[in-house]
Enzyme design. Sequence first.
Site, PDB file in Angstrom:
ATOM      1  N   CYS A  86      17.317  45.743  52.312  1.00  0.00           N
ATOM      2  CA  CYS A  86      16.653  45.314  53.534  1.00  0.00           C
ATOM      3  C   CYS A  86      16.590  43.800  53.596  1.00  0.00           C
ATOM      4  O   CYS A  86      16.579  43.110  52.578  1.00  0.00           O
ATOM      5  CB  CYS A  86      15.295  45.997  53.621  1.00  0.00           C
ATOM      6  SG  CYS A  86      13.885  44.987  53.428  1.00  0.00           S
ATOM      7  N   SER A 126      43.189  38.923  39.960  1.00  0.00           N
ATOM      8  CA  SER A 126      44.118  37.809  40.194  1.00  0.00           C
ATOM      9  C   SER A 126      43.561  36.480  39.675  1.00  0.00           C
ATOM     10  O   SER A 126      44.263  35.480  39.684  1.00  0.00           O
ATOM     11  CB  SER A 126      44.407  37.688  41.692  1.00  0.00           C
ATOM     12  OG  SER A 126      43.203  37.474  42.393  1.00  0.00           O
ATOM     13  N   HIS A 177      29.554  41.690  41.988  1.00  0.00           N
ATOM     14  CA  HIS A 177      29.711  41.457  43.430  1.00  0.00           C
ATOM     15  C   HIS A 177      29.000  42.511  44.272  1.00  0.00           C
ATOM     16  O   HIS A 177      29.272  42.645  45.459  1.00  0.00           O
ATOM     17  CB  HIS A 177      31.200  41.407  43.799  1.00  0.00           C
ATOM     18  CG  HIS A 177      31.885  40.162  43.306  1.00  0.00           C
ATOM     19  ND1 HIS A 177      33.245  40.018  43.248  1.00  0.00           N
ATOM     20  CD2 HIS A 177      31.381  38.985  42.853  1.00  0.00           C
ATOM     21  CE1 HIS A 177      33.557  38.801  42.777  1.00  0.00           C
ATOM     22  NE2 HIS A 177      32.431  38.165  42.524  1.00  0.00           N
TER      23      HIS A 177
HETATM   24  P1  NAD Z   1      42.844  40.704  43.870  1.00  0.00           P
HETATM   25  O1  NAD Z   1      43.364  41.617  44.949  1.00  0.00           O
HETATM   26  O2  NAD Z   1      42.747  39.272  44.143  1.00  0.00           O
HETATM   27  O3  NAD Z   1      43.800  40.889  42.589  1.00  0.00           O
HETATM   28  C1  NAD Z   1      44.206  42.154  42.133  1.00  0.00           C
HETATM   29  C2  NAD Z   1      45.086  41.960  40.922  1.00  0.00           C
HETATM   30  O4  NAD Z   1      45.388  43.246  40.394  1.00  0.00           O
HETATM   31  C3  NAD Z   1      46.428  41.267  41.220  1.00  0.00           C
HETATM   32  O5  NAD Z   1      46.664  40.274  40.243  1.00  0.00           O
HETATM   33  C4  NAD Z   1      47.454  42.404  41.122  1.00  0.00           C
HETATM   34  O6  NAD Z   1      48.697  41.984  40.616  1.00  0.00           O
HETATM   35  C5  NAD Z   1      46.766  43.332  40.139  1.00  0.00           C
HETATM   36  N1  NAD Z   1      47.125  44.736  40.294  1.00  0.00           N
HETATM   37  C6  NAD Z   1      47.410  45.428  41.436  1.00  0.00           C
HETATM   38  N2  NAD Z   1      47.648  46.716  41.158  1.00  0.00           N
HETATM   39  C7  NAD Z   1      47.510  46.850  39.812  1.00  0.00           C
HETATM   40  C8  NAD Z   1      47.621  47.953  38.915  1.00  0.00           C
HETATM   41  N3  NAD Z   1      47.931  49.177  39.326  1.00  0.00           N
HETATM   42  N4  NAD Z   1      47.395  47.731  37.595  1.00  0.00           N
HETATM   43  C9  NAD Z   1      47.073  46.497  37.135  1.00  0.00           C
HETATM   44  N5  NAD Z   1      46.967  45.418  37.935  1.00  0.00           N
HETATM   45  C10 NAD Z   1      47.166  45.598  39.257  1.00  0.00           C
HETATM   46  O7  NAD Z   1      41.462  41.313  43.401  1.00  0.00           O
HETATM   47  P2  NAD Z   1      40.307  40.661  42.536  1.00  0.00           P
HETATM   48  O8  NAD Z   1      40.875  39.751  41.505  1.00  0.00           O
HETATM   49  O9  NAD Z   1      39.430  41.767  42.128  1.00  0.00           O
HETATM   50  O10 NAD Z   1      39.541  39.770  43.606  1.00  0.00           O
HETATM   51  C11 NAD Z   1      38.416  39.125  43.159  1.00  0.00           C
HETATM   52  C12 NAD Z   1      37.319  39.195  44.153  1.00  0.00           C
HETATM   53  O11 NAD Z   1      37.726  38.578  45.336  1.00  0.00           O
HETATM   54  C13 NAD Z   1      36.920  40.564  44.613  1.00  0.00           C
HETATM   55  O12 NAD Z   1      35.978  41.163  43.827  1.00  0.00           O
HETATM   56  C14 NAD Z   1      36.311  40.293  45.944  1.00  0.00           C
HETATM   57  O13 NAD Z   1      34.926  40.179  45.814  1.00  0.00           O
HETATM   58  C15 NAD Z   1      36.837  38.971  46.316  1.00  0.00           C
HETATM   59  N6  NAD Z   1      37.406  38.979  47.643  1.00  0.00           N
HETATM   60  C16 NAD Z   1      38.646  38.530  47.905  1.00  0.00           C
HETATM   61  C17 NAD Z   1      39.067  38.437  49.213  1.00  0.00           C
HETATM   62  C18 NAD Z   1      40.408  37.925  49.586  1.00  0.00           C
HETATM   63  O14 NAD Z   1      41.282  37.903  48.778  1.00  0.00           O
HETATM   64  N7  NAD Z   1      40.615  37.505  50.816  1.00  0.00           N
HETATM   65  C19 NAD Z   1      38.242  38.793  50.224  1.00  0.00           C
HETATM   66  C20 NAD Z   1      36.995  39.220  49.905  1.00  0.00           C
HETATM   67  C21 NAD Z   1      36.591  39.318  48.627  1.00  0.00           C
END
Ligand code: NAD
Length: 225
Positions: free
Chosen positions: A115, A173, A107
């Site tokens: 640029c 997630s 990502h």
């Molecule tokens: P996420 O926030 O959706 O999920 C994080 C996960 O980590 C959750 O399941 C949570 O339970 C878990 N977690 C939290 N603390 C923890 C810990 N200490 N140890 C282990 N697990 C823990 O993040 P994601 O899955 O990385 O999201 C995916 C992509 O979504 C991101 O890379 C981003 O590019 C994109 N994104 C999402 C949003 C949005 O949700 N609105 C916005 C922009 C981008």
Amino acid sequence: MSKKIVILTGAGISAESGIPTFRDSGGLWENEPVQLVATPEGFESDPERVINFYNKRREALKNAEPNAAHHALVQLEEKFGDDFLLITQNVDDLHQRAGNKRVIAMHGELLKVRCLGSQEHVFHCTEDQPEKCPECGAKMRPHIVWFGEIPFEMDRIQKALAKCDLFAYIGTSGAVYPAAGFRQLAKLSGAHVVCLNLEEISGGYTDEFIKGKASEVVPKWVEEV
Ligand code: NAD
């Protein structure tokens, strides 16, 4: 034949380093609607808001350090060498700072800007984004994959998933595609699929769920692999 490992990480692995996740309460996106700061359309309508958002995140990254989970994945890479690949959805640089070398930042990277002229001028950036490209004077943007854009290195990722024996997804997630589909691709290729997370992720294609904080469960799991 040696065992090939692919790891996918998400915001949860960096949570204990002080970087907020996306969906949890207090998450990064609570005050900033995703459509305004993480889409090409948002950037087109209000570039200043988007640039400020990433400038602030870049600043916050200076206070974050890799945690025990990041360090454990370095040990795993040292053990498996070329049979190891780390794919991260995170745009922070904590895996790279911990010492992982075989990393795909699918990502994008917060510490890079590019640029809008050639799209090929990519610069390391630890402070506020420069207004103009130092090479050609065109406008700049964060080197981040926004919603609606294609993640980096998908070919390489798909090839690695098709060949891996073990796939682990950590602190994600499983809600954002294409990364959310990687466990299915790995499973259908015959890999053993492990999830390490605070919460169980629905949708199947997982053989083993290890519940807990990344800084606690990842080092233990790495010792067992
Ligand atoms: P996420 O926030 O959706 O999920 C994080 C996960 O980590 C959750 O399941 C949570 O339970 C878990 N977690 C939290 N603390 C923890 C810990 N200490 N140890 C282990 N697990 C823990 O993040 P994601 O899955 O990385 O999201 C995916 C992509 O979504 C991101 O890379 C981003 O590019 C994109 N994104 C999402 C949003 C949005 O949700 N609105 C916005 C922009 C981008």
